[in-house]
Design a protein around this motif. Structure first.
Motif, PDB file in Angstrom:
ATOM      1  N   ARG A  33       0.832  -1.207   0.000  1.00 35.51           N
ATOM      2  CA  ARG A  33       0.000   0.000   0.000  1.00 35.51           C
ATOM      3  C   ARG A  33       0.872   1.265   0.000  1.00 35.51           C
ATOM      4  N   TRP A  34       1.861   1.315   0.903  1.00 40.68           N
ATOM      5  CA  TRP A  34       2.647   2.546   1.050  1.00 40.68           C
ATOM      6  C   TRP A  34       3.667   2.699  -0.071  1.00 40.68           C
ATOM      7  N   LEU A  35       4.267   1.577  -0.443  1.00 41.19           N
ATOM      8  CA  LEU A  35       5.228   1.674  -1.551  1.00 41.19           C
ATOM      9  C   LEU A  35       4.520   2.120  -2.825  1.00 41.19           C
ATOM     10  N   ARG A  36       3.336   1.564  -3.050  1.00 39.96           N
ATOM     11  CA  ARG A  36       2.599   1.915  -4.265  1.00 39.96           C
ATOM     12  C   ARG A  36       2.199   3.386  -4.262  1.00 39.96           C
ATOM     13  N   GLN A  37       1.723   3.846  -3.101  1.00 37.62           N
ATOM     14  CA  GLN A  37       1.321   5.258  -3.025  1.00 37.62           C
ATOM     15  C   GLN A  37       2.492   6.166  -3.403  1.00 37.62           C
ATOM     16  N   SER A  38       3.660   5.860  -2.865  1.00 33.87           N
ATOM     17  CA  SER A  38       4.840   6.663  -3.146  1.00 33.87           C
ATOM     18  C   SER A  38       5.287   6.498  -4.598  1.00 33.87           C
ATOM     19  N   ALA A  39       5.284   5.250  -5.064  1.00 34.84           N
ATOM     20  CA  ALA A  39       5.741   4.960  -6.424  1.00 34.84           C
ATOM     21  C   ALA A  39       4.831   5.616  -7.460  1.00 34.84           C
ATOM     22  N   GLU A  40       3.533   5.541  -7.218  1.00 35.48           N
ATOM     23  CA  GLU A  40       2.606   6.094  -8.213  1.00 35.48           C
ATOM     24  C   GLU A  40       2.648   7.613  -8.236  1.00 35.48           C
ATOM     25  N   ALA A  41       3.134   8.207  -7.151  1.00 37.21           N
ATOM     26  CA  ALA A  41       3.296   9.666  -7.164  1.00 37.21           C
ATOM     27  C   ALA A  41       4.656  10.068  -7.717  1.00 37.21           C
ATOM     28  N   GLY A  42       5.450   9.074  -8.132  1.00 40.58           N
ATOM     29  CA  GLY A  42       6.680   9.388  -8.853  1.00 40.58           C
ATOM     30  C   GLY A  42       7.964   9.269  -8.063  1.00 40.58           C
ATOM     31  N   TYR A  43       7.932   8.678  -6.870  1.00 37.72           N
ATOM     32  CA  TYR A  43       9.154   8.572  -6.064  1.00 37.72           C
ATOM     33  C   TYR A  43       9.991   7.393  -6.576  1.00 37.72           C
ATOM     34  N   ALA A  44      11.161   7.702  -7.125  1.00 38.09           N
ATOM     35  CA  ALA A  44      11.921   6.687  -7.878  1.00 38.09           C
ATOM     36  C   ALA A  44      12.325   5.485  -7.022  1.00 38.09           C
ATOM     37  N   GLU A  45      12.782   5.719  -5.799  1.00 42.50           N
ATOM     38  CA  GLU A  45      13.180   4.578  -4.957  1.00 42.50           C
ATOM     39  C   GLU A  45      12.005   3.635  -4.717  1.00 42.50           C
ATOM     40  N   ALA A  46      10.827   4.220  -4.542  1.00 39.69           N
ATOM     41  CA  ALA A  46       9.646   3.390  -4.310  1.00 39.69           C
ATOM     42  C   ALA A  46       9.294   2.613  -5.580  1.00 39.69           C
ATOM     43  N   GLN A  47       9.510   3.227  -6.737  1.00 41.51           N
ATOM     44  CA  GLN A  47       9.249   2.520  -7.995  1.00 41.51           C
ATOM     45  C   GLN A  47      10.175   1.324  -8.101  1.00 41.51           C
TER      46      GLN A  47
END
Ligand SMILES: O=C(O)CCC(=O)C(=O)O
Ligand SMILES: [Fe+2]
Length: 593
Positions: free
Chosen positions: A366-380
């Motif tokens: 949930r949290w990784l996706r939220q960050s990744a989908e907002a463009g945070y490269a490490e989370a992607q």
């Protein structure tokens, strides 16, 4: 459902050829800063620029290749912006043709009238884009280097969800979004707290930064702070402190002065100032960690998102407080809930590794996706690994298309680790040309792991003709940076090159044992960067253990991990402890005497 700014006061305006309506909001600063009785105004003028012009501008900026990957000054993520005007000078003729007359005959006269600044001058213009896969946020901030900012809407609101918001209180729950049609402008001063958040679609915006005089534009200074800080406006003190801290807007860097100004604003209840003061106190020469933590606690409890994240890091590190991962996770969650992308990413990894929380893959996702989908490269990048690990018991079931898709997003944003992992993946899929392209790019940037991989391609004739000399050159470059495998390959290849004196000399030329002693330090073994690091289970621990309180300056270092732990690379993915020092002589294949 988004909370929209309601449209209160209206008045008709006439500026040059433009006739229209101004909507004005007066935001009470005491919602955010207890000791302030000031207000800050912001205005929207619908259709100030004709819609057709806005639509031509949109086509122009959509087609531009100028968007920049350089880190943004607010959040350090790639900015995806470009500047058609810099320090008062147009650098983009096409945009100038569309905008200059409007800026000079409508926009500036309006700003000069409203802010009673007859010398106000256009300083910079920038274009920002927010698209899927890239940044979809611009975190909460002030435009400290502009006396007045004008945001021009370009994208139709039907094309995205979210947009520009102002935040009147300390918490994200007080965000109010500003709906802008193409051609609408939104005007505010340096003391309006705002940001951008998109959940869907694509948005382009054009931002004008205006300063109080031509001199300020030319010199890159911000002289209005002397006046505003004299009035003891807490936001002015806060912005001015930031300029002294960073040495920007023509000021000499002066951390002591910065701390004094933060302290004044913090005492008035400015939460951002409390957080920054807390961070400064931890970094100072004689750090006062207890005082630091006290300020962070105060700001965090009152709802300041950066204060919450910083306190979470302080608990993780035991800096000024008793180390406590449970508390760290709790404050990290508070910041993540306020949509801080780094906090969401770190919280995700905490759930992944059970640090301060029970291990939970659904929560991690949930949290990784939220960050990744907002463009945070490490989370992607972490989402790629998450995707890979979904099938950890049956490697053949890994959805490598999904893995590659996440890696590509992070790689396109310049994430080094993601580029290495992606190249590795391509190589294993026999997409050698794609792999080579990534390794070349990284090798050019001096990346040792990529240099080693390139060397192997040239040595084995993989994706290219076999070129032993080139292989040698790349192994040497990587080995000279302390890359162990490259040093081994180097000794192997230079040994097998018929051990003619000449070819040995090639190797020696790069990494001669006759180098001055001081250079030998470069030969201390380092784990190879990509799989280097550590077993995944250890990773998070290291991450937390090394979390830096300096996160305001440097986002947490990405940590390396191994994508193919279940395949033949298992060996590489075991925790490795550097063996004793290797001499230059050993590194090129000699033996210890
Ligand atoms: O894109 C926007 O609407 C505003 C961006 C912004 O706040 C900034 O660039 O400082
Ligand atoms: Fe801004």
């Amino acid at each position: 459902a988004l909370k929209l700014l309601l449209e209160p006061e209206e008045r008709p305006i006439k500026i040059g050829a433009f006739q229209g309506v101004e909507h004005r909001w007066n935001v009470n600063k005491s919602l955010r800063v207890r000791g302030s009785n000031g207000t800050v105004s912001c205005m929207k003028i619908p259709g100030m620029l004709p819609r057709e012009t806005a639509s031509r501008l949109l086509s122009l900026v959509k087609g531009s290749a100028a968007y920049d990957l350089e880190p943004d000054s607010v959040d350090q993520m790639p900015s995806f912006e470009f500047y058609p005007m810099v320090a008062g000078k147009w650098v983009d003729e096409a945009l100038k043709d569309e905008l200059d007359a409007f800026a000079q005959t409508v926009l500036l006269p309006y700003v000069r009238q409203v802010y009673r600044c007859s010398h106000c001058t256009l300083a910079d213009i920038l274009v920002r884009r927010y698209v899927a896969g890239e940044r979809r946020t611009h975190q909460l901030h002030f435009d400290s280097h502009a006396f007045v900012t004008v945001v021009l809407g370009l994208s139709d609101p039907s094309e995205f969800e979210g947009g520009l918001y102002i935040q009147s209180g300390p918490n994200a729950s007080s965000r109010e979004f500003v709906p802008l049609e193409p051609g609408d402008v939104f005007v505010h001063s340096f003391d309006l707290q705002h940001g951008v958040r998109l959940w869907k679609g694509t948005r382009y915006s054009l931002v004008f930064w205006i300063k109080t005089s031509l001199q300020a534009v030319v010199d890159g200074t911000a002289p209005w702070y002397e006046v505003a800080a004299g009035r003891r406006d807490p936001d002015a003190l806060f912005n001015l402190a930031g300029q002294y801290l960073e040495g920007t807007s023509g000021r000499d860097a002066n951390p002591k002065k910065a701390a004094e100004l933060y302290e004044q604003a913090a005492a008035m209840g400015h939460l951002g100032a409390q957080t920054h003061l807390g961070l400064l106190l931890a970094e100072a020469d004689g750090p006062d960690l207890t005082a630091s933590a006290r300020w962070l606690q105060s700001a965090a409890k009152a709802g300041d998102v950066l204060g919450q994240k910083s306190l979470a890091f302080a608990y993780a590190n035991g800096q000024g407080v008793q180390q406590n991962l449970t508390r760290s996770a709790k404050w990290m969650a508070r910041a993540a809930e306020q949509d801080d992308l780094e906090a969401a990413y770190v919280l995700g990894t905490m759930y992944l590794h059970g640090q301060g929380v029970k291990v939970s893959r659904p929560q991690a996702e949930r949290w990784l996706r939220q960050s990744a989908e907002a463009g945070y490269a490490e989370a992607q990048r972490e989402m790629a690994l998450f995707e890979k690990d979904k099938a950890s018991n049956s490697p053949e079931e890994v959805n490598f298309t999904a893995v590659a898709a996440w890696l590509q997003l992070a790689a396109r944003q310049g994430d080094r680790e993601a580029r290495l992992l992606l190249a590795d993946l391509y190589s294993r899929q026999n997409r050698h040309t794609d792999a080579l392209q990534l390794w070349r790019k990284l090798a050019k940037l001096g990346d040792a792991q990529a240099q080693w991989q390139l060397g192997k391609c040239y040595a084995e004739g993989r994706g290219t003709k076999a070129k032993p000399k080139k292989a040698l050159a790349f192994f040497s470059k990587a080995a000279a940076q302390g890359h162990e495998e490259a040093a081994q390959d180097l000794s192997r290849i230079s040994g097998s090159m018929k051990t003619r004196k000449g070819s040995m000399r090639v190797a020696h030329g790069e990494i001669s044992p006759r180098r001055p002693q001081s250079d030998v330090s470069h030969w201390l073994p380092m784990p190879s960067p990509s799989c280097s690091s550590l077993h995944k289970a250890e990773q998070g621990f290291i991450a937390i253990a090394t979390l830096s309180l300096k996160l305001r300056m440097s986002p947490m270092q990405p940590f390396a991990c191994c994508l193919f732990a279940h395949t033949e690379r298992d060996r590489d993915c075991q925790p490795r402890h550097p063996p004793g020092p290797v001499t230059a002589y050993e590194a090129i294949g000699g033996t210890k005497s």
